[in-house]
Design an enzyme around this catalytic site. Structure first.
Site, PDB file in Angstrom:
ATOM      1  N   ASP A 109     -27.599  42.781 -18.869  1.00  0.00           N
ATOM      2  CA  ASP A 109     -27.823  42.436 -20.198  1.00  0.00           C
ATOM      3  C   ASP A 109     -29.208  43.856 -19.934  1.00  0.00           C
ATOM      4  O   ASP A 109     -29.768  44.071 -19.518  1.00  0.00           O
ATOM      5  CB  ASP A 109     -29.070  41.419 -20.591  1.00  0.00           C
ATOM      6  CG  ASP A 109     -28.642  41.353 -21.910  1.00  0.00           C
ATOM      7  OD1 ASP A 109     -27.687  40.866 -22.854  1.00  0.00           O
ATOM      8  OD2 ASP A 109     -30.354  42.090 -22.365  1.00  0.00           O
TER       9      ASP A 109
HETATM   10  C1  TTP Z   1     -30.011  51.780 -25.039  1.00  0.00           C
HETATM   11  C2  TTP Z   1     -28.817  51.862 -24.565  1.00  0.00           C
HETATM   12  C3  TTP Z   1     -27.872  50.621 -24.812  1.00  0.00           C
HETATM   13  N1  TTP Z   1     -27.005  50.617 -24.245  1.00  0.00           N
HETATM   14  C4  TTP Z   1     -25.984  49.429 -24.502  1.00  0.00           C
HETATM   15  C5  TTP Z   1     -25.587  48.960 -23.373  1.00  0.00           C
HETATM   16  C6  TTP Z   1     -24.557  47.524 -23.724  1.00  0.00           C
HETATM   17  O1  TTP Z   1     -23.748  47.602 -23.213  1.00  0.00           O
HETATM   18  C7  TTP Z   1     -25.156  47.555 -24.909  1.00  0.00           C
HETATM   19  C8  TTP Z   1     -26.589  46.397 -24.813  1.00  0.00           C
HETATM   20  O2  TTP Z   1     -26.202  44.848 -25.416  1.00  0.00           O
HETATM   21  P1  TTP Z   1     -25.343  43.579 -24.359  1.00  0.00           P
HETATM   22  O3  TTP Z   1     -26.298  42.971 -24.196  1.00  0.00           O
HETATM   23  O4  TTP Z   1     -26.711  43.959 -22.852  1.00  0.00           O
HETATM   24  O5  TTP Z   1     -24.437  43.959 -23.537  1.00  0.00           O
HETATM   25  P2  TTP Z   1     -22.997  44.270 -23.980  1.00  0.00           P
HETATM   26  O6  TTP Z   1     -22.746  42.674 -25.357  1.00  0.00           O
HETATM   27  O7  TTP Z   1     -22.518  45.210 -25.321  1.00  0.00           O
HETATM   28  O8  TTP Z   1     -21.681  43.606 -23.561  1.00  0.00           O
HETATM   29  P3  TTP Z   1     -22.364  42.582 -22.112  1.00  0.00           P
HETATM   30  O9  TTP Z   1     -20.710  41.111 -23.246  1.00  0.00           O
HETATM   31  O10 TTP Z   1     -22.401  42.230 -21.423  1.00  0.00           O
HETATM   32  O11 TTP Z   1     -23.131  41.527 -23.713  1.00  0.00           O
HETATM   33  O12 TTP Z   1     -26.269  47.994 -25.283  1.00  0.00           O
HETATM   34  C9  TTP Z   1     -25.781  51.513 -24.372  1.00  0.00           C
HETATM   35  O13 TTP Z   1     -24.521  51.942 -24.211  1.00  0.00           O
HETATM   36  N2  TTP Z   1     -26.621  53.136 -24.045  1.00  0.00           N
HETATM   37  C10 TTP Z   1     -28.110  53.037 -24.770  1.00  0.00           C
HETATM   38  O14 TTP Z   1     -28.268  54.243 -24.052  1.00  0.00           O
END
Ligand code: TTP
Length: 198
Positions: free
Chosen positions: A72
């Protein structure tokens, strides 16, 4: 070596795990991502990473050898957790708040098998240059901010806003590869599998 499952819908996490040569299978991990009252940001990302891994493992009940990875990422400004933007207004407000300032990006990675569960939280500092409201609107219209914590993607168009990074680039993108490889090693799973030596 036990089979590895990635409990995530994030294409970035898939790419980063693939990058280090670890075979895995993707499974779903939908959990409620609402922060608890007065929950500290580091505790929040760790709870969610562990929760995603646990949800994934529960869905694989028939495979007792399964090792499940959850992660996360949250953007934190002045102690406030910025998740994914709800809508345009929310995204613009986040970008304007981040503009010209340094903020924290916290990413937790958790691994879980039948016997144990371990997690690591990685903290990075990102400094964005000043962003005009016009740029923020144009950026929103690109579609990129929608599914990103803090409403920006360092690996995408928002790279032009990033004036500095102190920490782990891969963690900001969604999976800290160095710490993930160490955790996997603790669970007997090697990276660089099937990588030929030249
Ligand atoms: C700050 C930042 C975040 N992110 C993304 C990473 C994560 O995918 C998202 C944060 O949300 P998360 O809830 O961490 O992940 P998610 O919902 O995309 O996937 P999961 O199914 O694993 O829960 O933001 C980027 O891609 N680049 C960036 O610079």
């Amino acid at each position: 070596m036990n089979p590895l499952y990635l409990a995530s819908g994030s294409p970035r996490r898939r790419e980063l795990l693939t990058q280090i040569g670890v075979p895995f299978t993707v499974i779903g991990a939908d959990i409620d991502e609402t922060p608890l009252a007065a929950e500290a940001p580091a505790a929040y990302v760790e709870r969610l990473a562990r929760g995603k891994a646990a949800a994934g493992r529960a869905a694989l009940a028939s495979d007792s050898t399964a090792c499940v990875l959850g992660a996360d990422t949250a953007v934190v400004l002045d102690g406030r957790i910025l998740g994914k933007p709800r809508d345009q207004a929310d995204a613009l407000e986040m970008l304007m708040a981040l503009s010209g300032r340094e903020h924290e990006v916290l990413t937790a990675v958790a691994l879980l098998d039948g016997q144990r569960s371990q997690a690591r939280v990685v903290r990075s500092l990102v400094r964005l240059r000043s962003i005009s409201e016009q740029e923020a609107r144009r950026y929103w219209a690109s579609g990129e901010p929608r599914d990103k914590a803090g409403g920006y993607a360092i690996q995408g168009l928002a790279a032009v806003f990033v004036a500095g990074l102190n920490g782990s680039y891969s963690a900001v993108v969604g999976l800290p590869v160095c710490e993930t490889a160490e955790l996997l090693g603790d669970f007997g799973i090697s990276c660089w599998q099937d990588v030929p030596a030249h």
